[in-house]
Design an enzyme around this catalytic site. Structure first.
Site, short mmCIF file in Angstrom:
data_model
loop_
_atom_site.label_atom_id
_atom_site.label_comp_id
_atom_site.label_asym_id
_atom_site.label_seq_id
_atom_site.Cartn_x
_atom_site.Cartn_y
_atom_site.Cartn_z
N SER A 32 0.87 -1.16 0.00
CA SER A 32 0.00 0.00 0.00
C SER A 32 0.91 1.21 0.00
CB SER A 32 -0.93 -0.05 1.22
OG SER A 32 -1.73 1.10 1.29
N TYR A 91 -4.59 8.08 -7.05
CA TYR A 91 -3.61 7.13 -6.49
C TYR A 91 -4.05 6.70 -5.10
CZ TYR A 91 0.68 5.37 -4.38
OH TYR A 91 1.60 4.60 -3.71
N LYS A 138 -5.01 2.88 -3.34
CA LYS A 138 -4.38 2.34 -2.13
C LYS A 138 -5.40 2.17 -1.00
CE LYS A 138 -0.34 1.82 -3.89
NZ LYS A 138 0.16 0.45 -4.15
#
Length: 277
Positions: free
Chosen positions: A137, A151, A155
């Site tokens: 992660s 982004y 994650k």
């Protein structure tokens, strides 16, 4: 070199964390499957231990290639004990100006690619009644910053599904760990990221992107030390669900959750009175 029985399968070994983890795992005596979209970039890793290293081509978004890589790994070493889901990319832009094609491609790699790999190895690990899935992660899976909205979304998705997966797999003696690094010298902010120039937010997000590009290659995080940390949790009888890496990761996470707890307590009365009496 000591001989370890565990077999590691690592994605994204051409650069960064994947390469460093592969080197450390090989040198620690494990059997290691190293993968990349361009396997010719991994010949030096094969030379570290010809007998214990298998090099395979792998694009994690290609399910056929994923399944073939897993089967070839089992054919070569008989088992898969550790899956390192490291392959991933970054994308810098404002949320408003982000390009759908780029964001969907990032989800295909960072989330769906990770799940392709996970689902492909799970039958083997369940049959073994053992295994360790390590999902990369980011501190950006716990806290968000401008210019990285999509982004972060990839994650946060990895974080959420890993928590559920860890609970589902506990009865099979399969561990799940999340790795949450801050800025490391892995070229993630350079070659491994796509950037869309901001026209609307040039004075804010535009400046942040420029600063990130200038800082690429000078990040404080040491990938070799990160690899040592990965070895440590693999060898631990009780590995953590989450492992923060880097001083900035520690600082950001503690600030985020301290602030969250303060807000929860501040609004406690409103929260608890929302149920039927």
């Amino acid at each position: 070199m000591r001989q370890n029985n565990k077999v590691w399968l690592i994605t994204g070994c051409s650069t960064g964390f994947g390469r460093e983890i592969a080197i450390h795992a090989i040198n620690a005596g494990y059997k290691v499957i190293v993968t990349a979209r361009k396997p010719e970039t991994l010949t030096d890793l094969k030379k570290l231990n010809e007998k214990n290293v298998l090099v395979l081509p792998l694009d994690v978004t290609d399910k056929k290639q994923v399944n073939e890589a897993v089967q070839k790994s089992i054919d070569a070493f008989g088992q898969i004990d550790v899956l390192i889901n490291n392959a991933g990319i970054g994308y810098f832009s404002s949320v408003e100006e982000s390009l759908e094609e780029e964001t969907r491609n990032m989800f295909e790699i960072n989330f769906w690619g990770l799940m392709n790999m996970t689902n492909a190895v799970l039958p083997t690990m369940r049959n073994q009644k053992s295994g360790h899935i390590i999902n990369f992660s980011s501190i950006g899976g716990l806290a968000s910053f401008p210019s990285l909205g999509y982004y972060h979304a990839t994650k946060y998705a990895v974080e959420g599904i890993s928590e559920s997966l860890g609970q589902e797999l506990a009865s099979f003696n399969i561990k799940v760990s999340l790795i949450e690094p801050s800025s490391f010298r892995t070229d993630w902010a350079g070659r491994s990221s796509v950037k869309t120039e901001s026209k609307i937010y040039a004075d804010t997000i535009g400046m942040m992107i420029q600063g990130t590009e200038k800082g690429s290659g000078n990040e404080p995080g040491n990938p070799a030390k990160a690899a040592e940390a990965i070895i440590a949790i693999v060898e631990s009888p009780n590995p953590p669900l989450r492992l923060l890496l880097g001083q900035a990761a520690y600082q950001v996470a503690t600030h985020k959750y301290t602030s969250l707890l303060d807000t929860i307590e501040e609004w406690k009365e409103t929260t608890v009175t929302a149920d039927y009496e």
